[in-house]
Design an enzyme around this catalytic site. Structure first.
Site, short mmCIF file in Angstrom:
data_model
loop_
_atom_site.label_atom_id
_atom_site.label_comp_id
_atom_site.label_asym_id
_atom_site.label_seq_id
_atom_site.Cartn_x
_atom_site.Cartn_y
_atom_site.Cartn_z
N LEU A 44 11.65 5.46 17.54
CA LEU A 44 12.19 5.27 18.89
C LEU A 44 11.17 4.59 19.80
O LEU A 44 11.40 3.51 20.30
CB LEU A 44 12.64 6.62 19.46
CG LEU A 44 13.46 6.54 20.74
CD1 LEU A 44 14.77 5.80 20.53
CD2 LEU A 44 13.72 7.94 21.31
N HIS A 45 10.06 5.23 20.03
CA HIS A 45 8.89 4.66 20.71
C HIS A 45 9.06 4.33 22.19
O HIS A 45 8.08 4.02 22.87
CB HIS A 45 8.36 3.41 20.00
CG HIS A 45 8.07 3.63 18.55
ND1 HIS A 45 7.46 4.76 18.07
CD2 HIS A 45 8.34 2.86 17.46
CE1 HIS A 45 7.35 4.67 16.75
NE2 HIS A 45 7.88 3.54 16.35
N SER B 293 12.59 6.40 7.20
CA SER B 293 12.33 6.01 8.57
C SER B 293 12.90 4.62 8.84
O SER B 293 12.63 3.68 8.10
CB SER B 293 10.82 6.01 8.84
OG SER B 293 10.55 5.57 10.16
N GLU C 135 0.82 -1.19 0.00
CA GLU C 135 0.00 0.00 0.00
C GLU C 135 0.86 1.25 0.00
O GLU C 135 1.99 1.24 0.44
CB GLU C 135 -0.96 0.00 1.19
CG GLU C 135 -2.08 -0.98 0.95
CD GLU C 135 -3.22 -0.83 1.91
OE1 GLU C 135 -3.33 0.23 2.57
OE2 GLU C 135 -4.02 -1.76 2.00
N CYS D 199 0.67 3.84 8.46
CA CYS D 199 0.99 2.81 7.50
C CYS D 199 0.95 1.45 8.18
O CYS D 199 1.14 0.43 7.54
CB CYS D 199 2.35 3.06 6.88
SG CYS D 199 2.43 4.65 6.05
N GLY E 48 7.89 -2.33 5.52
CA GLY E 48 9.27 -2.75 5.36
C GLY E 48 10.28 -1.87 6.08
O GLY E 48 9.96 -0.80 6.59
N GLU E 49 11.49 -2.38 6.16
CA GLU E 49 12.61 -1.64 6.77
C GLU E 49 13.53 -1.21 5.63
O GLU E 49 14.23 -2.04 5.05
CB GLU E 49 13.34 -2.55 7.77
CG GLU E 49 14.65 -2.00 8.28
CD GLU E 49 14.59 -0.57 8.80
OE1 GLU E 49 13.74 -0.26 9.66
OE2 GLU E 49 15.38 0.27 8.31
N CYS F 46 7.72 -5.75 15.11
CA CYS F 46 7.36 -4.73 16.09
C CYS F 46 5.96 -5.03 16.60
O CYS F 46 5.05 -5.31 15.83
CB CYS F 46 7.43 -3.33 15.49
SG CYS F 46 9.09 -2.89 14.96
N1 SAH Z 1 10.72 -0.01 9.37
C1 SAH Z 1 10.63 1.42 9.35
C2 SAH Z 1 9.48 1.96 8.53
C3 SAH Z 1 8.11 1.36 8.76
S1 SAH Z 1 7.23 1.78 10.22
C4 SAH Z 1 10.54 1.93 10.78
O1 SAH Z 1 10.36 1.14 11.68
O2 SAH Z 1 10.69 3.13 10.98
C5 SAH Z 1 7.04 3.48 10.16
C6 SAH Z 1 6.27 4.07 11.30
O3 SAH Z 1 4.92 3.63 11.26
C7 SAH Z 1 6.71 3.74 12.71
O4 SAH Z 1 7.65 4.58 13.23
C8 SAH Z 1 5.45 4.01 13.48
O5 SAH Z 1 5.51 5.29 13.97
C9 SAH Z 1 4.34 3.95 12.49
N2 SAH Z 1 3.37 2.97 12.89
C10 SAH Z 1 3.40 1.65 12.70
N3 SAH Z 1 2.32 1.06 13.19
C11 SAH Z 1 1.56 2.04 13.73
C12 SAH Z 1 0.32 2.06 14.41
N4 SAH Z 1 -0.41 0.97 14.59
N5 SAH Z 1 -0.14 3.26 14.83
C13 SAH Z 1 0.58 4.39 14.62
N6 SAH Z 1 1.74 4.41 13.99
C14 SAH Z 1 2.24 3.26 13.55
#
Ligand code: SAH
Length: 407
Positions: A263-264, A240, A123, A382, A208-209, A147
């Site tokens: 970071l989270h 990211s 997507e 996303c 993806g990463e 994650c």
């Molecule tokens: N692998 C890379 C890019 C994909 S995730 C990375 O980890 O940065 C990109 C972002 O999507 C994450 O930082 C997170 O902020 C966001 N994200 C993923 N799942 C989410 C969710 N359920 N709610 C809000 N943000 C989310």
């Protein structure tokens, strides 16, 4: 680290199950200028002509957005026919298009898979704002990182995208928005007026990463930045990462776009569960890599993404610890309201808590990351890009908007 955790480590790096198999007539979209010259050479274009032909094709593909060689009126009929016999200008195929009332658009895209295998889907989301239009782009089909709050992370990695498929997402967005020279602009709420580009910014924040598909992402972003084509400046592109520490310096040197870090959490024990890659590259190492990011300055800050999880990482103490942790790093903090998905074990923080958190961060000198007035009814992530073919929820649109606020 416990033994149970150590056993889990190899799973951090799932290997792709499938490989990209080029179709009989490959698409020229996404090739570098050198690769395009080679493709021309392969169908008999003399070396002395290649540079000129590449320049012509580049213009037709990336400025005009043509999808058929026949439309390339400055190219000889004969060469157009030869190109058509061997190549296409195909982009990923749009399977579903959703348009929200606020202008957010989401496309479900189909990619060719291995023959016999189910076609792959990714997507791509477009988020228009008053001062920019941001496209959220994917780098892999599925993800390896597991994650716990991220829906894609719970899916398996299927394969890396090619540069053509990454650039192809930008092409699809511009096709759909009529965002190429000479095309009719799409009409609808939230879209910029004629003159401005609809897609002005890109965030590599989809599935993806990106740093696990380094070369393809690097090469794709070079095409996207080419001044005679799509021409997005590197300051308007944000990559990211979950924190693939050994690749961060290389990303700065070889890709040179803005960096965002997922970071989270401010403590390793918590980040280990939210972003399991942390067990391999803990917070201190990650921040050290950030400090050394090439080109880092107050004018080019790193965005730290922080998804707001109720009762998990959203206390005032967490906010203060976050500010302490980032001290000395030119940073922005992006608070992202969690967008829950079916089966997720977390909830989004209460709005009041997000505001409290945001205030502490703001008082420490960081621009207020969540814009309250629009906040409640907007935002999208996303996170569930792939699975949700239903309408974008208000919360998802909110999360997406927060993610798009990187520069
Ligand atoms: N692998 C890379 C890019 C994909 S995730 C990375 O980890 O940065 C990109 C972002 O999507 C994450 O930082 C997170 O902020 C966001 N994200 C993923 N799942 C989410 C969710 N359920 N709610 C809000 N943000 C989310």
């Amino acid at each position: 680290m416990t033994i149970a955790q150590a056993k889990l480590l190899p799973e951090l790096e799932k290997t792709p199950l499938e490989r990209y198999v080029p179709p009989a007539r490959p698409s020229l979209v996404g090739l570098s200028r050198a690769a395009l010259a080679e493709a021309l050479g392969a169908v008999g274009v003399a070396p002395s002509q290649q540079k000129m032909r590449v320049a012509q094709l580049w213009h037709w593909i990336y400025v005009r957005g043509v999808q058929a060689f026949d439309q390339m009126s400055s190219v000889s009929k004969e060469l157009r026919a030869t190109l058509d016999a061997h190549y296409t200008l195909a982009r990923p195929e749009v399977i579903v298009e959703q348009v929200s009332a606020d202008g957010t658009r989401k496309w479900l895209l189909r990619l060719p898979g291995e023959s016999g295998a189910r076609p792959h889907e990714i997507e791509c989301v477009y988020i228009p704002e008053s001062d920019r239009g941001t496209l959220c782009v994917s780098s892999q089909v599925g993800c390896t990182l597991n994650c716990s709050f991220y829906h894609t992370g719970t899916q398996r990695l299927v394969r890396n995208l090619t540069p053509g498929e990454i650039v192809g997402q930008v092409m699809v967005a511009r096709d759909r928005l009529g965002d190429f020279v000479g095309m009719d602009r799409a009409q609808g709420p939230g879209l910029p007026t004629a003159g401005e580009r609809c897609v002005s910014n890109i965030v590599m924040m989809g599935m993806g990463e990106p740093l696990y598909n380094f070369e393809a992402v690097r090469d794709a972003l070079a095409v996207v930045q080419d001044g005679d084509g799509l021409a997005l400046s590197r300051r308007r592109i944000t990559l990211s990462t979950s924190g693939v520490v050994p690749m961060i310096e290389r990303a700065g040197r070889e890709i040179g776009v803005m960096l965002a870090v997922s970071l989270h959490a401010v403590r390793d024990d918590l980040r280990d569960t939210l972003v399991p890659l942390n067990r391999k590259y803990p917070i201190a190492e990650l921040l050290e890599a950030c400090r050394n990011y090439p080109g880092l300055s107050n004018a080019r800050r790193i965005t730290f993404e922080y998804v707001m999880l109720k009762g998990v990482n959203d206390s005032a103490e967490d906010a203060k610890a976050l500010v302490r942790l980032l001290k000395g790093i030119p940073a922005k903090i992006n608070l992202i309201p969690f967008n829950p998905w079916p089966g997720s074990q977390y909830e989004c923080s209460d709005w009041e808590q997000i505001e409290k958190f945001s205030e502490i961060v703001f008082n420490a000198g960081y621009a207020s990351p969540v814009r309250t007035p629009r906040g409640r009814d907007i935002l999208a992530a996303c996170g569930q890009l792939k699975s949700a073919t239903e309408k974008l929820s208000a919360r998802e649109r909110m999360a997406l908007r927060a993610m798009a606020m990187t520069e």
